[in-house]
Every structure is written in structure tokens, then in C-alpha cells.
Design a protein around this motif. Sequence first.
Motif, PDB file in Angstrom:
ATOM      1  N   GLU A   6      -2.406  -5.031   7.986  1.00  0.00           N
ATOM      2  CA  GLU A   6      -2.133  -6.451   7.779  1.00  0.00           C
ATOM      3  C   GLU A   6      -0.738  -6.678   7.217  1.00  0.00           C
ATOM      4  OE1 GLU A   6      -2.757 -10.460   7.977  1.00  0.00           O
ATOM      5  OE2 GLU A   6      -4.065  -8.871   8.725  1.00  0.00           O
ATOM      6  N   ALA A   7      -0.279  -5.782   6.326  1.00  0.00           N
ATOM      7  CA  ALA A   7       1.051  -5.924   5.733  1.00  0.00           C
ATOM      8  C   ALA A   7       1.543  -4.552   5.306  1.00  0.00           C
ATOM      9  CB  ALA A   7       1.010  -6.871   4.537  1.00  0.00           C
ATOM     10  N   TRP A   8       2.865  -4.388   5.340  1.00  0.00           N
ATOM     11  CA  TRP A   8       3.473  -3.099   4.992  1.00  0.00           C
ATOM     12  C   TRP A   8       4.845  -3.383   4.396  1.00  0.00           C
ATOM     13  CZ3 TRP A   8       4.599   1.290   9.113  1.00  0.00           C
ATOM     14  CH2 TRP A   8       5.001   2.449   8.449  1.00  0.00           C
ATOM     15  N   TRP A   9       4.929  -3.220   3.094  1.00  0.00           N
ATOM     16  CA  TRP A   9       6.210  -3.373   2.406  1.00  0.00           C
ATOM     17  C   TRP A   9       6.684  -2.016   1.930  1.00  0.00           C
ATOM     18  CZ3 TRP A   9       2.069  -6.698   0.904  1.00  0.00           C
ATOM     19  CH2 TRP A   9       2.160  -8.000   1.399  1.00  0.00           C
ATOM     20  N   ARG A  10       7.899  -1.631   2.306  1.00  0.00           N
ATOM     21  CA  ARG A  10       8.483  -0.361   1.903  1.00  0.00           C
ATOM     22  C   ARG A  10       9.882  -0.629   1.383  1.00  0.00           C
ATOM     23  NH1 ARG A  10       8.465   4.466   6.232  1.00  0.00           N
ATOM     24  NH2 ARG A  10      10.638   3.888   6.549  1.00  0.00           N
ATOM     25  N   ALA A  11      10.249   0.021   0.275  1.00  0.00           N
ATOM     26  CA  ALA A  11      11.457  -0.363  -0.447  1.00  0.00           C
ATOM     27  C   ALA A  11      12.747  -0.081   0.305  1.00  0.00           C
ATOM     28  CB  ALA A  11      11.496   0.314  -1.818  1.00  0.00           C
ATOM     29  N   ASP A  12      12.691   0.743   1.370  1.00  0.00           N
ATOM     30  CA  ASP A  12      13.911   0.920   2.154  1.00  0.00           C
ATOM     31  C   ASP A  12      14.117  -0.238   3.115  1.00  0.00           C
ATOM     32  OD1 ASP A  12      11.717   1.721   3.723  1.00  0.00           O
ATOM     33  OD2 ASP A  12      12.988   2.950   5.002  1.00  0.00           O
ATOM     34  N   ARG A  13      13.196  -1.219   3.125  1.00  0.00           N
ATOM     35  CA  ARG A  13      13.311  -2.402   3.974  1.00  0.00           C
ATOM     36  C   ARG A  13      13.378  -3.633   3.092  1.00  0.00           C
ATOM     37  NH1 ARG A  13      12.684  -0.788   9.328  1.00  0.00           N
ATOM     38  NH2 ARG A  13      13.301   1.378   9.221  1.00  0.00           N
ATOM     39  N   THR A  14      14.538  -3.911   2.547  1.00  0.00           N
ATOM     40  CA  THR A  14      14.704  -5.083   1.702  1.00  0.00           C
ATOM     41  C   THR A  14      15.980  -5.800   2.076  1.00  0.00           C
ATOM     42  OG1 THR A  14      15.859  -3.794   0.028  1.00  0.00           O
ATOM     43  CG2 THR A  14      13.487  -4.068  -0.269  1.00  0.00           C
TER      44      THR A  14
ATOM     45  N   SER B  36      -6.141  -1.318   0.297  1.00  0.00           N
ATOM     46  CA  SER B  36      -4.799  -1.474  -0.260  1.00  0.00           C
ATOM     47  C   SER B  36      -4.315  -0.137  -0.791  1.00  0.00           C
ATOM     48  CB  SER B  36      -4.815  -2.512  -1.391  1.00  0.00           C
ATOM     49  OG  SER B  36      -3.614  -2.485  -2.140  1.00  0.00           O
ATOM     50  N   PHE B  37      -3.034   0.186  -0.499  1.00  0.00           N
ATOM     51  CA  PHE B  37      -2.384   1.383  -1.015  1.00  0.00           C
ATOM     52  C   PHE B  37      -1.096   0.947  -1.715  1.00  0.00           C
ATOM     53  CE2 PHE B  37      -4.960   2.578   2.544  1.00  0.00           C
ATOM     54  CZ  PHE B  37      -5.443   3.854   2.274  1.00  0.00           C
ATOM     55  N   VAL B  38      -0.898   1.386  -2.941  1.00  0.00           N
ATOM     56  CA  VAL B  38       0.306   1.061  -3.703  1.00  0.00           C
ATOM     57  C   VAL B  38       0.895   2.355  -4.269  1.00  0.00           C
ATOM     58  CG1 VAL B  38       1.313  -0.257  -5.596  1.00  0.00           C
ATOM     59  CG2 VAL B  38      -0.651  -1.195  -4.341  1.00  0.00           C
ATOM     60  N   VAL B  39       2.178   2.614  -3.971  1.00  0.00           N
ATOM     61  CA  VAL B  39       2.895   3.745  -4.549  1.00  0.00           C
ATOM     62  C   VAL B  39       3.791   3.192  -5.652  1.00  0.00           C
ATOM     63  CG1 VAL B  39       4.467   5.662  -4.139  1.00  0.00           C
ATOM     64  CG2 VAL B  39       2.882   4.941  -2.334  1.00  0.00           C
TER      65      VAL B  39
ATOM     66  N   ILE C  61       3.781  -0.607  -0.373  1.00  0.00           N
ATOM     67  CA  ILE C  61       2.455  -1.239  -0.395  1.00  0.00           C
ATOM     68  C   ILE C  61       1.988  -1.360   1.049  1.00  0.00           C
ATOM     69  CG2 ILE C  61       1.085  -3.263  -1.008  1.00  0.00           C
ATOM     70  CD1 ILE C  61       3.164  -3.942  -3.128  1.00  0.00           C
ATOM     71  N   LEU C  62       0.750  -0.939   1.322  1.00  0.00           N
ATOM     72  CA  LEU C  62       0.131  -1.128   2.633  1.00  0.00           C
ATOM     73  C   LEU C  62      -1.211  -1.817   2.424  1.00  0.00           C
ATOM     74  CD1 LEU C  62       1.238   2.122   2.477  1.00  0.00           C
ATOM     75  CD2 LEU C  62       1.015   1.811   4.942  1.00  0.00           C
ATOM     76  N   ILE C  63      -1.515  -2.824   3.230  1.00  0.00           N
ATOM     77  CA  ILE C  63      -2.790  -3.536   3.155  1.00  0.00           C
ATOM     78  C   ILE C  63      -3.386  -3.607   4.560  1.00  0.00           C
ATOM     79  CG2 ILE C  63      -3.939  -5.715   2.613  1.00  0.00           C
ATOM     80  CD1 ILE C  63      -1.857  -6.166   0.446  1.00  0.00           C
ATOM     81  N   TYR C  64      -4.678  -3.289   4.657  1.00  0.00           N
ATOM     82  CA  TYR C  64      -5.390  -3.304   5.940  1.00  0.00           C
ATOM     83  C   TYR C  64      -6.443  -4.410   5.938  1.00  0.00           C
ATOM     84  CZ  TYR C  64      -3.135   1.068   7.145  1.00  0.00           C
ATOM     85  OH  TYR C  64      -2.199   2.015   7.461  1.00  0.00           O
ATOM     86  N   ASP C  65      -6.796  -4.882   7.151  1.00  0.00           N
ATOM     87  CA  ASP C  65      -7.690  -6.035   7.283  1.00  0.00           C
ATOM     88  C   ASP C  65      -9.170  -5.663   7.277  1.00  0.00           C
ATOM     89  OD1 ASP C  65      -8.119  -4.920   9.770  1.00  0.00           O
ATOM     90  OD2 ASP C  65      -7.204  -6.560  10.909  1.00  0.00           O
ATOM     91  N   SER C  66      -9.487  -4.454   6.863  1.00  0.00           N
ATOM     92  CA  SER C  66     -10.873  -4.015   6.719  1.00  0.00           C
ATOM     93  C   SER C  66     -10.893  -2.823   5.783  1.00  0.00           C
ATOM     94  CB  SER C  66     -11.488  -3.637   8.074  1.00  0.00           C
ATOM     95  OG  SER C  66     -10.823  -2.504   8.611  1.00  0.00           O
ATOM     96  N   GLY C  67     -12.079  -2.472   5.288  1.00  0.00           N
ATOM     97  CA  GLY C  67     -12.188  -1.235   4.547  1.00  0.00           C
ATOM     98  C   GLY C  67     -12.000  -0.059   5.488  1.00  0.00           C
ATOM     99  N   LEU C  68     -11.405   1.012   4.984  1.00  0.00           N
ATOM    100  CA  LEU C  68     -11.109   2.165   5.829  1.00  0.00           C
ATOM    101  C   LEU C  68     -12.138   3.269   5.626  1.00  0.00           C
ATOM    102  CD1 LEU C  68      -7.216   2.531   5.556  1.00  0.00           C
ATOM    103  CD2 LEU C  68      -8.560   1.188   7.185  1.00  0.00           C
ATOM    104  N   SER C  69     -12.318   4.049   6.671  1.00  0.00           N
ATOM    105  CA  SER C  69     -13.173   5.226   6.586  1.00  0.00           C
ATOM    106  C   SER C  69     -12.488   6.292   5.744  1.00  0.00           C
ATOM    107  CB  SER C  69     -13.449   5.772   7.988  1.00  0.00           C
ATOM    108  OG  SER C  69     -12.241   6.267   8.566  1.00  0.00           O
ATOM    109  N   ILE C  70     -13.255   7.300   5.346  1.00  0.00           N
ATOM    110  CA  ILE C  70     -12.682   8.425   4.607  1.00  0.00           C
ATOM    111  C   ILE C  70     -11.543   9.052   5.403  1.00  0.00           C
ATOM    112  CG2 ILE C  70     -13.146  10.742   3.727  1.00  0.00           C
ATOM    113  CD1 ILE C  70     -14.314   8.580   1.981  1.00  0.00           C
TER     114      ILE C  70
END
Length: 693
Positions: free
Chosen positions: A449-457, A528-531, A662-671
Motif C-alpha cells: 500500500e505504501a513504501w517510504w525509503r529514506a533514499d527517496r526524499t 507494517s514494517f518500520v526500520v 516504512i512498508l505498509i501492506y493492505d492485508s495481514g501477511l503470511s509467515i
Amino acid sequence: ADKGITTATGVSVWADQSGNGNDAAQSTAGLQPAFNATHAPFTGQPSVQPDGTDNVMTFSGLSSTTGSYTFFFVIDEVVDQTSKLFDAATGPLGLLYNDATDSFTDGNNRGPQTADVNGAAQIITWRINGATGRGDLWINGVFVGDPKFSITTPGLNIGGDMTLFAENDGASNFFGGHVGQIIAYEGAKTIVEIDLVWQYLSEWSGISLPRVRTVAQLDPDFYIDALITQSATPVDLGSLALTMNVEGSPAHDAVEDAWVFEDADSDGFWADLPGGSEVTYPFTLSVLARMPDSRTTVLTSPMMIKTPDADSRVEIEQRRSQGDAQGRVFNTGANDAKFSADNTQDDGKFHHLVWRCASSTERALWVDGVLIDTDADAFTLDGDMVRIGISTMPTGTVGAPTFTESDGVIRHAAYWSRALSAAEIQGNFDSLSDDIPEIFQEETVLGMEAWWRADRTTFTGAKVTTWPDKSSNSNDIAQATADDQPDLTQAVINGHPIIRLNGTTDHLFLSSGPILDLFNTDDQAFASFVVYKHDGVAPAGNERFWAATEAVDNDPWIKIFLAPLNKWGAAIRDHNVVDSAAVTTTNAVNDANPVIRIDNKNGTSGSMILDIRKNGGAALAGASGADFDVGAMDSRLDRFTVGAELSSGGTGSFLGGDIAEILIYDSGLSIADMQTVMDYLSARYNITDTAVS
């Protein structure tokens, strides 16, 4: 067009803003172009509008004995006809657009270069190098010209009256449309300098331009790229502007966006370095190549610099026998070979190889952004020929080399006569990795759904003004208030940049977009994944990684936060507080090292579960919660904020620390899918992880 306009019946004077006094003028009222105070395709900026029938302006003062120029035009064609943007009275300098063939030609009608300007605002860039007789054309930042599009006689004296919007006789090929800006430089500007002008014109006009690759911004001496030059013969976009020679019949594959070399056809490219110059320390080679699965020979050298009459060379190799990458320095038969046997190079995938030789005793090899090996043995070298897809050359041969063992696919190759820093090498890989299907991309795990990475600002100075969404969903977050803008700091987490939030005012947000549409759905699952790396200041209250909220009364909301005692938490509440849910870890989760936080809300309505994980593994104690069915959001969420949350008409709960991604997906993810994302993040940021369970 927003400066220097004098109007009578139409525009009588368009004053030069460079300080050189090259004002464009038209004293005859009936020939004056119109002036528009606003033009919507230029985001409301003004425009000068010649009618395409007889409107024309002229100026004097453009003169060069070298014949080298760089021109920029911001235009929006309205009258669909063959037209000339400008023409010089002295010398074959001009730019003609042929509507019948959708192509450009130069002042002597050489070319053509296909490029359609109909129906949209355009930034047109034309660079002419009078010394080499080469012309390059870009439309909205996309390279479309090649050396055929050129002035064939170097050293031209170009001057006299310059005519805008028509032939120099003022009687034919009239341009009809809107013109926002015209910029002319003496000299063939580098791609780095051109990119600076593009950034300015893009911001001024609102015309979107592709991001110039980091490799181009590093100003290489030699640089070819199949994504930029989509033809069988590459164009050297580096400062040397070498003329490439072709051996055999290498092809440009539009699907691969790469050059394909067949060993049986002895395919390759080569070019002599100018003036008998030789490659010496320091230098850096960079190549993006793929070794085919069908390869039967032992090795391939996608890039090499070598002397034609001695066994002295420097090269990057991919070796099928060991399945590895190799950087080599040869001198009269002695060789320095450094490689890693556990780096698979015969997997049928693209790999990015960088061979940096800072001195005769300081060499290092990077593969896919990772430092593989270093070496300090003393070796001298020289070389005066750049070779792409070439392996050997008979001793004593001068001129075209013999090509052998050159099977493979190459998308990019570059050479610098300096040693790139580790941060520059990492930035180069970050830029190129977007074009490598095997590197983690939006499609690797479905549902991004969204992907923000600090090398893209987008930033002003060191302040982040916009953090663009790297996914295709355009969830760009921004901050217009200077005091609230985070800092952009380079090379912090494993050589990658971060945005630094001060914990008091810094935050970025959006007020509409697909991500808010997603969270406005009742009982919406997500991942959601946040580094990040915290600033070490113990939070007095909750600090938000991100929050989706309702602007008027902060009801409903979704929050991912850091709680006091360095615990992680997540909370969701529906409209009017009919239902809510929250979890908080029972253990401290922050330390001095960067970490990867995973929030995964999964299940079906009636049995929604939210788990929180640190660096993979199992759900943290206290952070696995059921009953995350919170009912109606009523489409009231209207602000998504990173680094804070909206509360009671203001902002609060500020996060202090560094966020890299930060990465966000539009559903819960499998293992399995969580593990795929973790594999990417842990490798990129060198964070030790455990298997997701």
C-alpha cells in the motif's frame, strides 16, 4: 514567463533574467504573442502564447566559437503543426519539431529523433557539443537523442539574431502553444548540471520528471545505460563522451531493457580513451549484468579497461566455474584476483558489481551493495581502452579487438577516475536496484500500500520537505513548515540514509490518499514494517511511528507507537468509541542498535489478531492480541502522519530518532511473506534477524 514581461497588444518584451541583456522583443503589435497570467498545465504559472500563425520574437547576443550550448524549453503545444522552437541566423543552430513524423531535427534538418510533444506540458532539453559534433535530446528527462542528432562540423561560429517560435526568416514553421521558460547556457552541460535545472523547472512547472540515477549524479567519466539509451548502440553519457564502437551484433532487448551479447557472434562495445590517456589509480568500475543460465564458458568480463598491445588490464568478471564475482588487476601476466566463492553469479539474475581501486595497494569489491572482499597486494596497471562485453585481445593488436567469451546481458556500466566512497557506492546500488527484478520490489510481496525509503526524499538543504511513496500508490507525505521538517542524514544505518525526527516538532503527513482509503475500511487487516533507531531519550509518553487519525476530534484512529519503558504498542478505535483494541509488549524493545518492527493484523472479521515482532521471530510477549474487530470507521480518517499523531486539532506524541524505511501492506501477511520482507530489510540494513514464526 513570471518575470520580465512587457505587454502592449501582446508581449512586446520578454526580458532576459540572466543579466546578459539578451531580451527577446517584438515591436510589431500584430506579431506579438499573447500573455496568460495563469496556465493550468504549468500548475498555474504564467505563459507566453504564440499563436502558430505569425507570432515571433527575436533577440541578439547568443554567440559561440565552440558551438556548444545547452537549451531548456518548458512548452505546451496547442497548434498541432510542424514548428520551430528557435532558429539562429548564423550557423546551423535550431530545433524543429515535425508534426507529421512526431520527430525533432536540428538546424540542418538532421536527425530525426522520434518524440511526440502533443497533448501535454513538456520540458525539452537539447545539448550540443561543438567539439565532438554531438547533440543529445531529452523530453521530460527521458533521453531520446543519439550522436546522429548532431552538428557535424565542430567549431561553429553561431550568432546573429535568434528567432523564437519560427524559422529565422520569421515566415514559416510557427510554434503555436504556451511557453513557460527558455534557458540557454553556453557549453555542453554535464548530466549533473542538467539535473539541477530539471529539478528547478519541475518544481516551477509541476511537470513530473524521472529521478536521475545516482550514478549520473556522481558524474562518471564513462557511463552507458540501456534504460536511458534504448538503442543497439550505447551512448556514453559520462564527461568523456566517448564514441562507442560496435563489434558483432549486440542487440537492445526492450523487455530486458538491456544489451544482449552472444558469444557466438563475438558481440561487444569498445572505445579508446582520448588523447592516449591511460587508466591509473585511483578508479572505480561499476556494472549491472546478468550471466545467462545457458552459459558454457568459464567466465565473462562484462566490463574491462585494457591496453591493446600488452597484457595489462583491470576488469570485473563473473565466473561460472566458481559461481562468483571477481575484480582483477593484470600487469604483464601477474594478476590480482579477489572474489567470494559464496556469492552466486550463475543464478540467471542481474547483479551489481563495483570494483574500487583507491591505490596500488587498496582495492575492494562490492556485490549488490555489499562489501565482499578487500586486498592490499601491490600491483601496477595501465589501460587506454574501455571494453564492454569483451574478454581477450591478441597481444600486439591495435584497433578493433577480438571478442570472445562475451555471453551475457548488460544494463549499465560506468567508470570513474577516482575512488567512490562507500556511501556513493551504496547510493549507486540503491538507484540501480529499482531496475533489478531480483532485488526486492513492490511486486515481490503482493498488496503493498505504501513504501517510504529514506533514499527517496525531496529536501531543501538537509530538511525533508516531501517523502515520496516508492510504491505505485502515490501516498507522498510532506511537511511545508520548515521548523517541523525532519533532517535527512546520509550513510547512518549500514551506509543508508535516514530521516531524523527531533522528538518535539518533526513530522510528515498527508490528508488524502489511498492509504487513508484503506484504513477507512471497517476491520481492515494490514501489515507494517518500520526500520528505525531510537534517539535514546526515554519516552515520557507514547511516541508515534505512524498514525491514521480523524482531524476534528481525533476519533477514530489507528496508532503504531513506542510506549514508556521502551515498550511497543498498537491501538485501534472506531468512531464514537463503540469498540477499541490495544496491545503493548511486556518487554523493552529498544536498544542502541537499529531494529525492524513488524505489526501484522490478520484474520477475518470476528477473529482479527494483531501481532508485533522485533527483527522477525515470534510475536512479542504481551503483543499478540485478539478482538481487533473495531467496527465502523465511517470513512472519517483524514490524516496519516509519520513521527506524530493529530490530536485535538494539533499534533503530539512525537517520535525521536531515525527512520530508514516504512512498508505498509493492505492485508495481514503470511509467515512466508513476512519472512521475504524481513530478508530484504535485514540484508539491506545489516540487522540480525531470526526466522519469522
